[in-house]
Design an enzyme around this catalytic site. Structure first.
Site, PDB file in Angstrom:
ATOM      1  N   ALA A   2     -19.462   2.649   4.994  1.00 49.89           N
ATOM      2  CA  ALA A   2     -18.846   1.869   3.919  1.00 49.89           C
ATOM      3  C   ALA A   2     -19.824   0.866   3.317  1.00 49.89           C
ATOM      4  O   ALA A   2     -19.753   0.570   2.119  1.00 49.89           O
ATOM      5  CB  ALA A   2     -17.603   1.153   4.444  1.00 49.89           C
ATOM      6  N   ASP A  55     -12.239   9.538   6.994  1.00 44.15           N
ATOM      7  CA  ASP A  55     -12.260  10.629   7.975  1.00 44.15           C
ATOM      8  C   ASP A  55     -12.195  11.964   7.244  1.00 44.15           C
ATOM      9  O   ASP A  55     -11.569  12.066   6.175  1.00 44.15           O
ATOM     10  CB  ASP A  55     -11.067  10.522   8.926  1.00 44.15           C
ATOM     11  CG  ASP A  55     -11.093   9.213   9.717  1.00 44.15           C
ATOM     12  OD1 ASP A  55     -12.164   8.895  10.251  1.00 44.15           O
ATOM     13  OD2 ASP A  55     -10.048   8.543   9.777  1.00 44.15           O
ATOM     14  N   HIS A  57     -12.466  -1.631  16.089  1.00 47.40           N
ATOM     15  CA  HIS A  57     -12.638  -0.368  15.372  1.00 47.40           C
ATOM     16  C   HIS A  57     -12.621   0.780  16.385  1.00 47.40           C
ATOM     17  O   HIS A  57     -13.361   0.755  17.370  1.00 47.40           O
ATOM     18  CB  HIS A  57     -13.965  -0.387  14.612  1.00 47.40           C
ATOM     19  CG  HIS A  57     -14.088   0.699  13.591  1.00 47.40           C
ATOM     20  ND1 HIS A  57     -14.101   2.041  13.926  1.00 47.40           N
ATOM     21  CD2 HIS A  57     -14.209   0.652  12.239  1.00 47.40           C
ATOM     22  CE1 HIS A  57     -14.213   2.763  12.835  1.00 47.40           C
ATOM     23  NE2 HIS A  57     -14.283   1.951  11.804  1.00 47.40           N
ATOM     24  N   THR A  65      -3.850   4.890  -1.314  1.00 47.41           N
ATOM     25  CA  THR A  65      -4.823   5.487  -0.411  1.00 47.41           C
ATOM     26  C   THR A  65      -5.455   6.720  -1.050  1.00 47.41           C
ATOM     27  O   THR A  65      -5.008   7.211  -2.091  1.00 47.41           O
ATOM     28  CB  THR A  65      -4.183   5.869   0.936  1.00 47.41           C
ATOM     29  OG1 THR A  65      -3.185   6.875   0.706  1.00 47.41           O
ATOM     30  CG2 THR A  65      -3.552   4.657   1.585  1.00 47.41           C
ATOM     31  N   TYR A  66      -6.467   7.241  -0.365  1.00 48.36           N
ATOM     32  CA  TYR A  66      -7.313   8.270  -0.963  1.00 48.36           C
ATOM     33  C   TYR A  66      -7.680   9.304   0.084  1.00 48.36           C
ATOM     34  O   TYR A  66      -8.193   8.951   1.152  1.00 48.36           O
ATOM     35  CB  TYR A  66      -8.577   7.592  -1.500  1.00 48.36           C
ATOM     36  CG  TYR A  66      -9.542   8.481  -2.228  1.00 48.36           C
ATOM     37  CD1 TYR A  66      -9.440   8.649  -3.605  1.00 48.36           C
ATOM     38  CD2 TYR A  66     -10.564   9.126  -1.565  1.00 48.36           C
ATOM     39  CE1 TYR A  66     -10.330   9.445  -4.292  1.00 48.36           C
ATOM     40  CE2 TYR A  66     -11.470   9.924  -2.237  1.00 48.36           C
ATOM     41  CZ  TYR A  66     -11.347  10.073  -3.608  1.00 48.36           C
ATOM     42  OH  TYR A  66     -12.236  10.862  -4.277  1.00 48.36           O
ATOM     43  N   GLU A 114     -19.623  -4.343  16.333  1.00 54.08           N
ATOM     44  CA  GLU A 114     -18.581  -4.179  15.314  1.00 54.08           C
ATOM     45  C   GLU A 114     -18.618  -5.315  14.303  1.00 54.08           C
ATOM     46  O   GLU A 114     -18.510  -5.100  13.093  1.00 54.08           O
ATOM     47  CB  GLU A 114     -17.218  -4.117  15.995  1.00 54.08           C
ATOM     48  CG  GLU A 114     -16.050  -4.026  15.022  1.00 54.08           C
ATOM     49  CD  GLU A 114     -14.721  -4.237  15.699  1.00 54.08           C
ATOM     50  OE1 GLU A 114     -13.718  -4.397  14.978  1.00 54.08           O
ATOM     51  OE2 GLU A 114     -14.674  -4.266  16.937  1.00 54.08           O
ATOM     52  N   ALA A 158      -9.762  12.951   1.089  1.00 54.17           N
ATOM     53  CA  ALA A 158     -11.001  13.612   0.694  1.00 54.17           C
ATOM     54  C   ALA A 158     -10.755  14.932  -0.019  1.00 54.17           C
ATOM     55  O   ALA A 158     -11.621  15.440  -0.717  1.00 54.17           O
ATOM     56  CB  ALA A 158     -11.875  13.846   1.928  1.00 54.17           C
ATOM     57  N   HIS A 190      -8.261   3.066  -3.243  1.00 47.91           N
ATOM     58  CA  HIS A 190      -9.110   3.349  -2.098  1.00 47.91           C
ATOM     59  C   HIS A 190     -10.165   4.382  -2.508  1.00 47.91           C
ATOM     60  O   HIS A 190      -9.909   5.255  -3.339  1.00 47.91           O
ATOM     61  CB  HIS A 190      -8.294   3.920  -0.946  1.00 47.91           C
ATOM     62  CG  HIS A 190      -7.344   2.935  -0.342  1.00 47.91           C
ATOM     63  ND1 HIS A 190      -6.976   2.965   0.986  1.00 47.91           N
ATOM     64  CD2 HIS A 190      -6.680   1.878  -0.874  1.00 47.91           C
ATOM     65  CE1 HIS A 190      -6.133   1.986   1.244  1.00 47.91           C
ATOM     66  NE2 HIS A 190      -5.935   1.313   0.118  1.00 47.91           N
ATOM     67  N   GLU A 211       0.832  -1.203   0.000  1.00 48.29           N
ATOM     68  CA  GLU A 211       0.000   0.000   0.000  1.00 48.29           C
ATOM     69  C   GLU A 211       0.868   1.255   0.000  1.00 48.29           C
ATOM     70  O   GLU A 211       1.873   1.330   0.710  1.00 48.29           O
ATOM     71  CB  GLU A 211      -0.915   0.009   1.223  1.00 48.29           C
ATOM     72  CG  GLU A 211      -1.824   1.239   1.289  1.00 48.29           C
ATOM     73  CD  GLU A 211      -2.844   1.140   2.394  1.00 48.29           C
ATOM     74  OE1 GLU A 211      -3.630   0.159   2.368  1.00 48.29           O
ATOM     75  OE2 GLU A 211      -2.857   2.011   3.280  1.00 48.29           O
TER      76      GLU A 211
END
Length: 302
Positions: free
Chosen positions: A127, A109, A157, A48-49, A166, A51, A77, A17
């Site tokens: 998700a 987040d 989590h 990764t991504y 969870e 926002a 992601h 990753e």
């Protein structure tokens, strides 16, 4: 390659990753680093991504470049946060047109500069909803649509202190159409085995990939603690790290610990190992060498 085919062909997957760099120079350096991993033949690599708009574009650009200029399978992601339905649709359309077959669907987040962001503006809050939406897209570059992964948390989590609930939420994400689970990093394998068993008890049958992040520096360990809220550092590991006089020694201890983790996971039939690289591949290469792995493609189904 579609993620379903990857798990069908590989008895054990090995994946890496990365996160999108902040500028063009760093992007070029990272791409060369990623391209050099082709000799290891990982099962896939993920990016990764964020926002934020610029980070989002860099993720897409990097994913497309990996897809078009290497022989690696790229997984992008995608997070729910800071996206309306029109934006989500456009993102998936761009991925489909670029030949991207696989998505890791996350809640996400808010950006650090938008911590008070109103999540009611988002198309999806959880998700599970994003998985359903991705699955509903019919224009993906495969008749099966996009392959979809979701996150799992062996140590729990951080946003859900109720461990029973969870697992209900995780089961809902899988039932929504997830092909596999990729776990948050952990340093104690017993946490992963317990998580895997609880998944089995919950009726979750998709492959579970273990997330491993080798410690290479003291500052890197601090960053891990910040990125992976709730991550538990075993006393035995901390004691070994405290004996280190410099980051070179820290790196040797971290690689040794991760190697032992991976060897034990392989011995206990882990379905896959996902390395969180922090955009550095040296430690991962050393772990491969220590394990005697030449490439993940060599590990075929029994």
């Amino acid at each position: 390659m579609h993620i379903q085919d990857i798990f069908a062909q590989h008895r054990t997957t090995f994946s890496f990753e990365f996160f999108p760099p902040p500028n063009d120079i760093a992007s070029e350096e990272l791409f060369r680093n990623i391209a050099s991993l082709q000799e290891l033949q990982p099962s896939f690599v993920s990016v990764t991504y964020g926002a934020g708009g610029s980070t989002r574009d860099r993720t897409h650009d990097l994913i497309v470049r990996i897809q078009q200029q290497t022989n690696l399978t790229a997984v992008s992601h995608l997070t729910c946060v800071c996206h309306n339905l029109t934006e989500m649709t456009a993102i998936l359309d761009r991925y489909a047109e670029s030949g991207i077959k696989n998505i890791l669907a996350l809640s996400g987040d808010p950006p650090r500069d938008r911590m008070n962001y109103d999540r009611t503006q988002d198309a999806f809050r959880y998700a599970e909803e994003l998985v359903k939406f991705v699955r509903s897209r019919t224009n993906a570059p495969d008749s099966r649509g996009f392959g979809v992964g979701v996150a799992g948390f062996p140590e729990g989590h951080p946003g859900c202190p109720n461990r029973l609930k969870e697992m209900d939420y995780l089961k809902a994400k899988v039932d929504a159409g997830s092909d596999y689970i990729c776990t948050q990093l952990f340093f104690e394998n017993r946490d992963f085995y317990d998580f895997r068993e609880r998944c089995e008890l919950a009726g979750i049958k998709v492959p579970i990939v273990a997330g491993i992040m080798p410690i290479t520096t003291n500052s890197g360990m601090v960053r891990m603690a910040q990125l992976a809220l709730g991550a538990r550092f075993p006393a035995k590991l901390l004691r070994a790290l405290r004996r280190c006089s410099d980051d070179a020694a820290v790196g040797r201890v971290g690689i040794s610990w991760a190697t032992e983790q991976c060897a034990d996971l392989l011995h206990n039939g882990v379905r896959g190992i996902h390395f969180y690289t922090l955009n550095r591949s040296d430690a991962t290469r050393q772990i491969y060498h220590n394990l005697g792995v030449t490439n993940s493609a060599a590990l075929q189904p029994a």
